[in-house]
Design a protein around this motif. Structure first.
Motif, short mmCIF file in Angstrom:
data_model
loop_
_atom_site.label_atom_id
_atom_site.label_comp_id
_atom_site.label_asym_id
_atom_site.label_seq_id
_atom_site.Cartn_x
_atom_site.Cartn_y
_atom_site.Cartn_z
N SER A 21 -0.60 -2.35 1.61
CA SER A 21 0.37 -1.85 2.59
C SER A 21 0.98 -2.98 3.40
N LEU A 22 0.18 -3.98 3.72
CA LEU A 22 0.68 -5.13 4.48
C LEU A 22 1.85 -5.78 3.76
N TYR A 23 1.71 -5.96 2.44
CA TYR A 23 2.74 -6.68 1.70
C TYR A 23 3.95 -5.80 1.38
N VAL A 24 3.76 -4.48 1.35
CA VAL A 24 4.91 -3.59 1.22
C VAL A 24 5.74 -3.64 2.51
N PHE A 25 5.07 -3.57 3.65
CA PHE A 25 5.78 -3.64 4.92
C PHE A 25 6.50 -4.98 5.08
N ARG A 26 5.86 -6.06 4.68
CA ARG A 26 6.51 -7.37 4.78
C ARG A 26 7.76 -7.42 3.91
N ALA A 27 7.67 -6.86 2.73
CA ALA A 27 8.84 -6.83 1.84
C ALA A 27 9.95 -5.97 2.43
N TRP A 28 9.57 -4.84 3.01
CA TRP A 28 10.53 -3.92 3.63
C TRP A 28 11.33 -4.63 4.72
N HIS A 29 10.65 -5.46 5.50
CA HIS A 29 11.32 -6.14 6.62
C HIS A 29 12.06 -7.41 6.18
N SER A 30 11.65 -8.00 5.08
CA SER A 30 12.22 -9.30 4.70
C SER A 30 13.29 -9.24 3.62
N MET A 31 13.27 -8.20 2.79
CA MET A 31 14.22 -8.12 1.68
C MET A 31 15.51 -7.42 2.13
N PRO A 32 16.65 -7.96 1.74
CA PRO A 32 17.93 -7.32 2.12
C PRO A 32 18.05 -5.94 1.48
N ASP A 33 18.76 -5.06 2.18
CA ASP A 33 18.91 -3.67 1.72
C ASP A 33 20.04 -3.58 0.69
N ASN A 44 14.36 -2.01 -1.96
CA ASN A 44 14.20 -3.41 -1.54
C ASN A 44 12.73 -3.78 -1.36
N ALA A 45 11.94 -2.87 -0.77
CA ALA A 45 10.51 -3.16 -0.58
C ALA A 45 9.79 -3.24 -1.92
N VAL A 46 10.21 -2.42 -2.89
CA VAL A 46 9.58 -2.45 -4.21
C VAL A 46 9.84 -3.79 -4.89
N HIS A 47 11.07 -4.27 -4.79
CA HIS A 47 11.39 -5.55 -5.41
C HIS A 47 10.60 -6.68 -4.76
N GLY A 48 10.54 -6.68 -3.43
CA GLY A 48 9.79 -7.74 -2.74
C GLY A 48 8.31 -7.67 -3.03
N TYR A 49 7.75 -6.47 -3.01
CA TYR A 49 6.33 -6.31 -3.30
C TYR A 49 6.01 -6.73 -4.73
N GLU A 97 8.57 5.59 2.56
CA GLU A 97 7.47 6.38 1.99
C GLU A 97 7.64 6.50 0.48
N HIS A 98 8.88 6.73 0.06
CA HIS A 98 9.17 6.82 -1.38
C HIS A 98 8.90 5.48 -2.07
N GLN A 99 9.21 4.39 -1.39
CA GLN A 99 8.99 3.07 -1.98
C GLN A 99 7.50 2.75 -2.10
N PHE A 100 6.70 3.26 -1.18
CA PHE A 100 5.25 3.08 -1.32
C PHE A 100 4.75 3.70 -2.63
N VAL A 101 5.26 4.88 -2.95
CA VAL A 101 4.87 5.55 -4.20
C VAL A 101 5.25 4.67 -5.38
N LEU A 102 6.44 4.10 -5.34
CA LEU A 102 6.91 3.25 -6.44
C LEU A 102 6.09 1.96 -6.53
N CYS A 103 5.70 1.41 -5.40
CA CYS A 103 4.86 0.20 -5.41
C CYS A 103 3.51 0.49 -6.06
N ARG A 104 2.97 1.68 -5.82
CA ARG A 104 1.73 2.05 -6.48
C ARG A 104 1.95 2.19 -7.99
N GLU A 105 3.11 2.70 -8.37
CA GLU A 105 3.42 2.81 -9.81
C GLU A 105 3.47 1.44 -10.46
N ALA A 109 1.03 0.10 -13.36
CA ALA A 109 1.65 -0.26 -14.64
C ALA A 109 1.21 -1.63 -15.11
N LEU A 110 0.78 -2.48 -14.20
CA LEU A 110 0.28 -3.81 -14.55
C LEU A 110 -1.22 -3.80 -14.83
#
Length: 305
Positions: A21-33, A44-49, A97-105, A109-110
């Protein structure tokens, strides 16, 4: 927090336990929308994470790895104990919240184990996984900058602030907080933790909490011998003793919040956190859906191999 009679050794490479969660939030705040999936939703958070996760796996090539996510901001067992717990935090907006689901996917997947629970937080899932691994003689690297994890570190464990590339073991906890790993939960109960809306004992700051624990060893010993506090060489020792008498039971309650649980529902099998084989068809379909660029796709495919 060492388990009696069991020592982690160099016989096994360490497991990596990631505070996702820490790294998803960091990506959310740091990656351009400016990143969107095939349906036009922001990712954007999914790409950064994903970039973070690729870099972590490329650097470590871990045999055992898990990423823990929070899903219990309002439903943790701590909320039942103390309703104001984390009440100062806003719920993630629907897009995130939707991006968190995708980050888990992406993580699954890896072939990386995803840890998530609605009653236990990511900290508890990591702590419980570390505890089971230690029982099998396997040390852990906790990938997070969160100070709370200091309480988990045994002799062979390490914490890794990935963004700053800083690592430390139990001795580093004392350097940062002034207390030993087995005192961290007591320390936070005394001085409070504003991030989690835990007030602590009024007037007891970080330095005072560390000094009290250095003298008494634990919160229980401190409260059992609270009359001695007035005679310590501390500024405002008498008023500190009075506040501890008044708020001692609340401090014990706060410790139930600050202590990381070791009984969360995670696998206790020695190979439970090994990376699973990657289904490249699923991975490629996910790349298409998330509109990953060629560089990210090539990194993911290399990690799949």
């Amino acid at each position: 927090m060492a388990r009696p009679g069991v020592n982690a050794t160099a016989a096994h490479p360490p497991a990596h336990l990631v505070d996702g969660s820490l790294y998803v939030f960091r990506a959310w705040h740091s990656m351009p929308d400016e990143f969107h999936d095939v349906d036009g939703h922001p990712v954007n958070a999914v790409h950064g994470y994903t970039r973070f996760l690729c870099e972590l796996l490329e650097k470590t090539r871990p045999e055992r790895v898990a990423v823990a996510f929070d899903a219990s901001l309002t439903s943790s067992f701590r909320n039942a104990i103390y309703p104001p717990y984390k009440a100062n935090r806003e719920l993630p907006p629907p897009d995130l919240e939707h991006q968190f689901v995708l980050c888990r996917e992406v993580t699954a997947a890896l072939g990386v184990t995803v840890l998530i629970d609605h009653s236990f937080e990511a900290d508890d899932l990591i702590g419980s996984a570390l505890w089971h691994l230690r029982g099998h003689g396997i040390s852990s690297v906790i990938v997070s900058a969160d100070k709370d994890f200091g309480q988990l570190l045994g002799e062979h464990d390490r914490q890794w602030d990935f963004a700053r590339n800083l690592r430390w073991g139990p001795e580093g906890v004392h350097e940062k907080l002034g207390v030993l790993p087995n005192q961290v939960a007591d320390y936070l109960a005394l001085c409070g933790d504003a991030v989690d809306n835990i007030p602590g004992v009024p007037g007891v700051g970080a330095k005072t909490a560390a000094a009290l624990l250095a003298h008494f060893g634990s919160l229980d010993a401190l409260l059992d011998r609270v009359d001695e506090v007035a005679f310590l060489r501390l500024r405002g020792a008498a008023s500190c003793a009075a506040r501890l008498r008044e708020h001692g039971e609340m401090a014990r309650l706060y410790r139930r919040l600050t202590r990381i649980a070791l009984d969360a529902p995670v696998t206790d099998h020695v190979d439970g956190l090994r990376r699973a084989p990657v289904d490249t068809t699923t991975l490629d379909a996910l790349c298409e859906r998330l509109r990953f660029g060629p560089l990210t796709r090539s990194r993911l495919r290399a990690l799949a191999d």
